[in-house]
Design a protein around this motif. Structure first.
Motif, PDB file in Angstrom:
ATOM      1  N   VAL A  29      94.783  19.584  49.742  1.00 20.70           N
ATOM      2  CA  VAL A  29      94.651  20.546  48.638  1.00 20.70           C
ATOM      3  C   VAL A  29      96.036  21.127  48.394  1.00 20.70           C
ATOM      4  N   VAL A  30      96.406  21.261  47.116  1.00 20.20           N
ATOM      5  CA  VAL A  30      97.757  21.711  46.786  1.00 20.20           C
ATOM      6  C   VAL A  30      97.680  22.879  45.810  1.00 20.20           C
ATOM      7  N   HIS A  31      98.379  23.956  46.133  1.00 19.80           N
ATOM      8  CA  HIS A  31      98.414  25.161  45.302  1.00 19.80           C
ATOM      9  C   HIS A  31      99.819  25.328  44.745  1.00 19.80           C
ATOM     10  N   ILE A  32      99.939  25.269  43.405  1.00 17.77           N
ATOM     11  CA  ILE A  32     101.256  25.254  42.766  1.00 17.77           C
ATOM     12  C   ILE A  32     101.349  26.361  41.721  1.00 17.77           C
ATOM     13  N   ALA A  49     102.890  11.584  30.875  1.00 22.90           N
ATOM     14  CA  ALA A  49     103.151  10.240  30.341  1.00 22.90           C
ATOM     15  C   ALA A  49     103.208   9.177  31.425  1.00 22.90           C
ATOM     16  N   ASN A  50     103.773   9.517  32.571  1.00 21.96           N
ATOM     17  CA  ASN A  50     104.098   8.473  33.560  1.00 21.96           C
ATOM     18  C   ASN A  50     103.503   8.666  34.949  1.00 21.96           C
ATOM     19  N   HIS A  51     102.860   9.793  35.201  1.00 26.96           N
ATOM     20  CA  HIS A  51     102.369  10.041  36.554  1.00 26.96           C
ATOM     21  C   HIS A  51     100.928  10.551  36.616  1.00 26.96           C
ATOM     22  N   LYS A  52     100.239  10.584  35.507  1.00 24.78           N
ATOM     23  CA  LYS A  52      98.929  11.246  35.516  1.00 24.78           C
ATOM     24  C   LYS A  52      97.912  10.525  36.400  1.00 24.78           C
ATOM     25  N   THR A  53      98.076   9.223  36.608  1.00 23.79           N
ATOM     26  CA  THR A  53      97.142   8.514  37.490  1.00 23.79           C
ATOM     27  C   THR A  53      97.667   8.419  38.924  1.00 23.79           C
ATOM     28  N   ALA A  54      98.915   8.832  39.144  1.00 14.63           N
ATOM     29  CA  ALA A  54      99.482   8.790  40.501  1.00 14.63           C
ATOM     30  C   ALA A  54      99.054   9.985  41.329  1.00 14.63           C
ATOM     31  N   ILE A  55      98.505  10.994  40.672  1.00 12.61           N
ATOM     32  CA  ILE A  55      98.102  12.228  41.341  1.00 12.61           C
ATOM     33  C   ILE A  55      96.593  12.367  41.268  1.00 12.61           C
ATOM     34  N   ALA A  58      92.149  16.367  41.127  1.00 16.33           N
ATOM     35  CA  ALA A  58      91.006  17.147  41.616  1.00 16.33           C
ATOM     36  C   ALA A  58      91.379  18.025  42.805  1.00 16.33           C
ATOM     37  N   LYS A  59      92.479  17.689  43.493  1.00 19.34           N
ATOM     38  CA  LYS A  59      92.889  18.486  44.649  1.00 19.34           C
ATOM     39  C   LYS A  59      94.059  19.425  44.333  1.00 19.34           C
ATOM     40  N   VAL A  60      94.488  19.428  43.065  1.00 17.23           N
ATOM     41  CA  VAL A  60      95.627  20.250  42.649  1.00 17.23           C
ATOM     42  C   VAL A  60      95.122  21.510  41.943  1.00 17.23           C
ATOM     43  N   HIS A  61      95.582  22.657  42.422  1.00 11.18           N
ATOM     44  CA  HIS A  61      95.246  23.933  41.791  1.00 11.18           C
ATOM     45  C   HIS A  61      96.499  24.511  41.155  1.00 11.18           C
ATOM     46  N   LEU A  62      96.395  24.863  39.873  1.00 13.06           N
ATOM     47  CA  LEU A  62      97.531  25.345  39.107  1.00 13.06           C
ATOM     48  C   LEU A  62      97.427  26.848  38.861  1.00 13.06           C
ATOM     49  N   TYR A  63      98.518  27.531  39.124  1.00 15.46           N
ATOM     50  CA  TYR A  63      98.639  28.968  38.894  1.00 15.46           C
ATOM     51  C   TYR A  63      99.910  29.183  38.072  1.00 15.46           C
ATOM     52  N   TRP A  64     100.178  30.435  37.717  1.00 12.82           N
ATOM     53  CA  TRP A  64     101.398  30.733  36.975  1.00 12.82           C
ATOM     54  C   TRP A  64     102.195  31.813  37.692  1.00 12.82           C
ATOM     55  N   GLY A  65     103.513  31.613  37.739  1.00 12.79           N
ATOM     56  CA  GLY A  65     104.377  32.602  38.363  1.00 12.79           C
ATOM     57  C   GLY A  65     104.624  33.805  37.483  1.00 12.79           C
ATOM     58  N   ASP A  66     104.508  33.607  36.179  1.00 13.13           N
ATOM     59  CA  ASP A  66     104.603  34.735  35.256  1.00 13.13           C
ATOM     60  C   ASP A  66     103.962  34.352  33.934  1.00 13.13           C
ATOM     61  N   GLU A  67     103.636  35.371  33.177  1.00 13.16           N
ATOM     62  CA  GLU A  67     103.009  35.143  31.877  1.00 13.16           C
ATOM     63  C   GLU A  67     103.307  36.331  30.971  1.00 13.16           C
ATOM     64  N   LYS A  89      96.180  16.578  28.860  1.00  8.36           N
ATOM     65  CA  LYS A  89      96.439  15.142  28.949  1.00  8.36           C
ATOM     66  C   LYS A  89      96.109  14.541  30.306  1.00  8.36           C
ATOM     67  N   ILE A  90      95.606  15.362  31.228  1.00  6.61           N
ATOM     68  CA  ILE A  90      95.287  14.863  32.560  1.00  6.61           C
ATOM     69  C   ILE A  90      93.837  15.189  32.894  1.00  6.61           C
ATOM     70  N   ASP A  91      93.347  14.533  33.930  1.00 10.02           N
ATOM     71  CA  ASP A  91      91.955  14.721  34.346  1.00 10.02           C
ATOM     72  C   ASP A  91      91.915  15.726  35.487  1.00 10.02           C
ATOM     73  N   ILE A  92      92.025  17.007  35.147  1.00 13.19           N
ATOM     74  CA  ILE A  92      92.004  18.073  36.149  1.00 13.19           C
ATOM     75  C   ILE A  92      90.797  18.957  35.899  1.00 13.19           C
ATOM     76  N   PRO A  93      90.035  19.284  36.947  1.00 16.65           N
ATOM     77  CA  PRO A  93      88.861  20.139  36.760  1.00 16.65           C
ATOM     78  C   PRO A  93      89.251  21.509  36.202  1.00 16.65           C
ATOM     79  N   GLU A  94      88.445  22.016  35.307  1.00 16.03           N
ATOM     80  CA  GLU A  94      88.718  23.329  34.716  1.00 16.03           C
ATOM     81  C   GLU A  94      88.771  24.416  35.784  1.00 16.03           C
ATOM     82  N   LEU A  95      87.983  24.256  36.844  1.00 17.59           N
ATOM     83  CA  LEU A  95      87.956  25.247  37.914  1.00 17.59           C
ATOM     84  C   LEU A  95      89.256  25.277  38.714  1.00 17.59           C
ATOM     85  N   ASN A  96      90.117  24.291  38.525  1.00 21.70           N
ATOM     86  CA  ASN A  96      91.390  24.241  39.251  1.00 21.70           C
ATOM     87  C   ASN A  96      92.527  24.913  38.481  1.00 21.70           C
TER      88      ASN A  96
END
Length: 241
Positions: A29-32, A49-55, A58-67, A89-96
């Motif tokens: 699990v990765v928190h970024i 464009a070039n890495h969306k299937t390499a990752i 589903a195990k990647v969680h995205l946050y923001w450092g500022d907004e 453009k990627i297949d990431i769960p909305e919950l992530n």
């Protein structure tokens, strides 16, 4: 600290995208924490464009450092930029996807996001820990949304604070120094001639550097990566040669 110097902004984005992929592959699990800005935008384009299937997103969680304190459909929203260039453009769960809600009251949202990060992130020494924090740096040496005139926010006891742009007065939510420096890895993405002097001052511990929030990025785990183009690194590389 590691310097990664590339010939151009586009090459910085390609090299960092490869680095991003390796971090995502390294853990179950990765928190970024993401950054806004022109270089991350190109990174997101490269990933989509070039890495969306390499990752395994589903195990990647995205946050923001500022907004910025704007609605998520506003052109100034970091979330909107990320959505347009990567998330859509990627297949990431909305919950992530864990955005800062800039449309909420600034103080409320800073407290809410602090509490949220405290609950969902793993901890090191009792402090929430990102696997990767991506940072940019402004011409004035600011990073995340901590500006030189509010550098005291860096040492806040809170995980998130309300910052104010020194020129426009626009309010922003930003993570603070204890979260940034507690990350497993922190990566700066800095490009362009306008950053040359700040990069040189910070990397060479010049007296003026203490005025810049970016100089306070010293991860406790020691994993600090600078991804620079030749323009931003010009004075550093010339001093080393």
């Amino acid at each position: 600290m590691t310097l990664n110097v590339s010939s151009s902004k586009v090459e910085v984005a390609k090299n960092f995208a490869n680095y991003f992929v390796e971090i995502c592959k390294s853990k179950p699990v990765v928190h970024i924490a993401l950054s806004g800005g022109s270089t991350p935008k190109i990174v997101f384009d490269e990933l989509a464009a070039n890495h969306k299937t390499a990752i395994d997103w589903a195990k990647v969680h995205l946050y923001w450092g500022d907004e910025r304190c704007v609605w998520p459909y506003d052109d100034e929203s970091n979330y909107k930029m990320t959505y347009n260039h990567l998330i859509s453009k990627i297949d990431i769960p909305e919950l992530n996807i864990h955005r800062i809600k800039g449309e909420n009251g600034p103080r409320y949202e800073a407290e809410h996001y602090s509490q949220f990060l405290n609950i969902v992130l793993p901890k090191t020494n009792g402090i929430p820990t990102f696997d990767l924090v991506i940072l940019g740096m402004g011409d004035d040496g600011h990073t995340a949304s901590i500006f030189p005139n509010q550098i005291e926010l860096w040492n806040s006891e809170n995980y998130c604070e309300v910052a104010e742009h020194p020129v426009s007065g626009q309010k922003r939510i930003t993570i603070t120094g204890q979260l940034i420096n507690n990350a497993e890895t922190v990566a700066f993405l800095v490009t362009g001639e306008s950053k040359t002097e700040r990069v040189y001052e910070i990397l060479n511990n010049k007296d003026l550097a203490t005025m810049y929030p970016a100089s306070l990025v010293v991860p406790t785990k020691g994993n600090l990566e600078w991804f620079l183009d030749e323009a931003a690194a010009a004075k550093v590389t010339s001093a080393q040669s």
